[in-house]
Motif scaffolding. Structure first.
Motif, PDB file in Angstrom:
ATOM      1  N   LYS A 195       0.839  -1.204   0.000  1.00 30.70           N
ATOM      2  CA  LYS A 195       0.000   0.000   0.000  1.00 30.70           C
ATOM      3  C   LYS A 195       0.871   1.251   0.000  1.00 30.70           C
ATOM      4  O   LYS A 195       2.046   1.210   0.355  1.00 30.70           O
ATOM      5  CB  LYS A 195      -0.922   0.020   1.223  1.00 30.70           C
ATOM      6  CG  LYS A 195      -2.049  -0.989   1.153  1.00 30.70           C
ATOM      7  CD  LYS A 195      -3.098  -0.682   2.195  1.00 30.70           C
ATOM      8  CE  LYS A 195      -4.347  -1.524   2.011  1.00 30.70           C
ATOM      9  NZ  LYS A 195      -5.402  -1.097   2.927  1.00 30.70           N
ATOM     10  N   VAL A 196       0.249   2.342  -0.397  1.00 29.35           N
ATOM     11  CA  VAL A 196       0.853   3.663  -0.250  1.00 29.35           C
ATOM     12  C   VAL A 196      -0.159   4.519   0.500  1.00 29.35           C
ATOM     13  O   VAL A 196      -1.366   4.409   0.277  1.00 29.35           O
ATOM     14  CB  VAL A 196       1.229   4.307  -1.614  1.00 29.35           C
ATOM     15  CG1 VAL A 196       0.016   4.528  -2.498  1.00 29.35           C
ATOM     16  CG2 VAL A 196       1.987   5.622  -1.403  1.00 29.35           C
ATOM     17  N   ALA A 197       0.348   5.330   1.411  1.00 27.96           N
ATOM     18  CA  ALA A 197      -0.520   6.219   2.184  1.00 27.96           C
ATOM     19  C   ALA A 197       0.105   7.612   2.230  1.00 27.96           C
ATOM     20  O   ALA A 197       1.319   7.762   2.169  1.00 27.96           O
ATOM     21  CB  ALA A 197      -0.716   5.676   3.594  1.00 27.96           C
ATOM     22  N   TYR A 198      -0.782   8.596   2.350  1.00 27.73           N
ATOM     23  CA  TYR A 198      -0.366  10.000   2.430  1.00 27.73           C
ATOM     24  C   TYR A 198      -1.151  10.651   3.551  1.00 27.73           C
ATOM     25  O   TYR A 198      -2.333  10.360   3.750  1.00 27.73           O
ATOM     26  CB  TYR A 198      -0.660  10.708   1.109  1.00 27.73           C
ATOM     27  CG  TYR A 198      -0.448  12.206   1.166  1.00 27.73           C
ATOM     28  CD1 TYR A 198       0.832  12.737   1.110  1.00 27.73           C
ATOM     29  CD2 TYR A 198      -1.518  13.082   1.282  1.00 27.73           C
ATOM     30  CE1 TYR A 198       1.039  14.114   1.170  1.00 27.73           C
ATOM     31  CE2 TYR A 198      -1.321  14.456   1.346  1.00 27.73           C
ATOM     32  CZ  TYR A 198      -0.036  14.967   1.287  1.00 27.73           C
ATOM     33  OH  TYR A 198       0.161  16.314   1.352  1.00 27.73           O
ATOM     34  N   ILE A 199      -0.497  11.537   4.295  1.00 32.35           N
ATOM     35  CA  ILE A 199      -1.184  12.293   5.336  1.00 32.35           C
ATOM     36  C   ILE A 199      -0.628  13.712   5.366  1.00 32.35           C
ATOM     37  O   ILE A 199       0.551  13.929   5.071  1.00 32.35           O
ATOM     38  CB  ILE A 199      -1.052  11.600   6.714  1.00 32.35           C
ATOM     39  CG1 ILE A 199      -2.139  12.078   7.667  1.00 32.35           C
ATOM     40  CG2 ILE A 199       0.342  11.757   7.285  1.00 32.35           C
ATOM     41  CD1 ILE A 199      -2.315  11.179   8.885  1.00 32.35           C
ATOM     42  N   GLN A 200      -1.500  14.652   5.666  1.00 37.41           N
ATOM     43  CA  GLN A 200      -1.111  16.069   5.738  1.00 37.41           C
ATOM     44  C   GLN A 200      -1.847  16.711   6.903  1.00 37.41           C
ATOM     45  O   GLN A 200      -3.026  16.421   7.141  1.00 37.41           O
ATOM     46  CB  GLN A 200      -1.478  16.778   4.439  1.00 37.41           C
ATOM     47  CG  GLN A 200      -1.164  18.260   4.437  1.00 37.41           C
ATOM     48  CD  GLN A 200      -1.423  18.939   3.092  1.00 37.41           C
ATOM     49  OE1 GLN A 200      -1.462  18.276   2.058  1.00 37.41           O
ATOM     50  NE2 GLN A 200      -1.591  20.240   3.110  1.00 37.41           N
ATOM     51  N   THR A 201      -1.165  17.589   7.628  1.00 35.21           N
ATOM     52  CA  THR A 201      -1.789  18.317   8.725  1.00 35.21           C
ATOM     53  C   THR A 201      -1.286  19.757   8.744  1.00 35.21           C
ATOM     54  O   THR A 201      -0.168  20.038   8.324  1.00 35.21           O
ATOM     55  CB  THR A 201      -1.525  17.633  10.086  1.00 35.21           C
ATOM     56  OG1 THR A 201      -2.316  18.267  11.088  1.00 35.21           O
ATOM     57  CG2 THR A 201      -0.067  17.686  10.479  1.00 35.21           C
ATOM     58  N   GLY A 202      -2.136  20.657   9.194  1.00 39.45           N
ATOM     59  CA  GLY A 202      -1.798  22.074   9.273  1.00 39.45           C
ATOM     60  C   GLY A 202      -3.055  22.884   9.518  1.00 39.45           C
ATOM     61  O   GLY A 202      -4.170  22.358   9.431  1.00 39.45           O
ATOM     62  N   ASP A 203      -2.885  24.172   9.800  1.00 40.38           N
ATOM     63  CA  ASP A 203      -4.023  25.026  10.148  1.00 40.38           C
ATOM     64  C   ASP A 203      -5.145  24.994   9.118  1.00 40.38           C
ATOM     65  O   ASP A 203      -6.317  24.988   9.477  1.00 40.38           O
ATOM     66  CB  ASP A 203      -3.549  26.479  10.346  1.00 40.38           C
ATOM     67  CG  ASP A 203      -2.701  26.630  11.596  1.00 40.38           C
ATOM     68  OD1 ASP A 203      -2.914  25.869  12.561  1.00 40.38           O
ATOM     69  OD2 ASP A 203      -1.808  27.492  11.591  1.00 40.38           O
ATOM     70  N   ASP A 204      -4.799  25.000   7.844  1.00 44.49           N
ATOM     71  CA  ASP A 204      -5.815  25.099   6.792  1.00 44.49           C
ATOM     72  C   ASP A 204      -5.987  23.795   6.003  1.00 44.49           C
ATOM     73  O   ASP A 204      -6.561  23.792   4.926  1.00 44.49           O
ATOM     74  CB  ASP A 204      -5.451  26.229   5.819  1.00 44.49           C
ATOM     75  CG  ASP A 204      -5.348  27.572   6.529  1.00 44.49           C
ATOM     76  OD1 ASP A 204      -6.205  27.845   7.394  1.00 44.49           O
ATOM     77  OD2 ASP A 204      -4.413  28.333   6.233  1.00 44.49           O
ATOM     78  N   THR A 205      -5.485  22.681   6.524  1.00 43.34           N
ATOM     79  CA  THR A 205      -5.564  21.403   5.807  1.00 43.34           C
ATOM     80  C   THR A 205      -7.012  20.930   5.713  1.00 43.34           C
ATOM     81  O   THR A 205      -7.773  21.051   6.664  1.00 43.34           O
ATOM     82  CB  THR A 205      -4.712  20.336   6.520  1.00 43.34           C
ATOM     83  OG1 THR A 205      -3.352  20.738   6.468  1.00 43.34           O
ATOM     84  CG2 THR A 205      -4.857  18.975   5.853  1.00 43.34           C
TER      85      THR A 205
END
Length: 154
Positions: A63-73
């Motif tokens: 599998k491939v996974a992506y995650i992103q976090t931040g104030d406006d995500t």
């Protein structure tokens, strides 16, 4: 109830089962990096264990996974990264509405190739963020690369 692959003689309770999704390991990376600058974005590729129909065996899936976090995500950020992956790999992925328990209801979907589900995408729910001690909006996706490959070969 969701089944998962249990380990017969685990070294600790924490490692008594094999993962069938990658999202928790990426959420853990975000938890460990709360003191770092935002936004944060991570990819991971690896194997997960999927139980077979009998419940007695299992197979590894890449599998491939992506995650992103931040104030406006938000959901749109994960969708944009999925589009980059589509472009770079030269594949067509379709996102259809689908509710997943760990995502916000209206900000989640399943990822399809040739009408077959190959993954999921969404913005994580407040409950998930609270459970992982994350204070900023977080979104991501996960794809079964073997399923994607199988569908593209059809």
């Amino acid at each position: 109830s969701k089944s998962f692959v249990k380990i017969d003689n685990p070294l600790s309770q924490e490692y008594s089962a094999l993962r069938d999704v990658m999202a928790p390991s990426l959420l853990n990376v975000l938890k460990q990096n709360r003191h770092r600058a935002y936004p944060q974005k991570f990819f991971e590729t690896g194997n997960v264990a999927i139980p077979d129909e009998s419940g007695r065996g299992a197979s590894n899936r890449k599998k491939v996974a992506y995650i992103q976090t931040g104030d406006d995500t938000g959901f749109t950020d994960a969708r944009k990264m999925l589009q980059v992956l589509e472009r770079d790999l030269g594949i067509d992925l379709e996102v259809r509405d689908s509710v997943k328990p760990f995502f916000q209801d209206i900000k989640s979907g399943k990822v399809m190739v040739n009408g077959e589900e190959v993954g999921f995408i969404g913005q994580f729910s407040e409950e998930v963020l609270e459970n992982w001690g994350l204070g900023k909006p977080t979104a991501g996706f996960e794809l079964d690369l073997e399923k994607v490959d199988e569908e593209l070969k059809r």
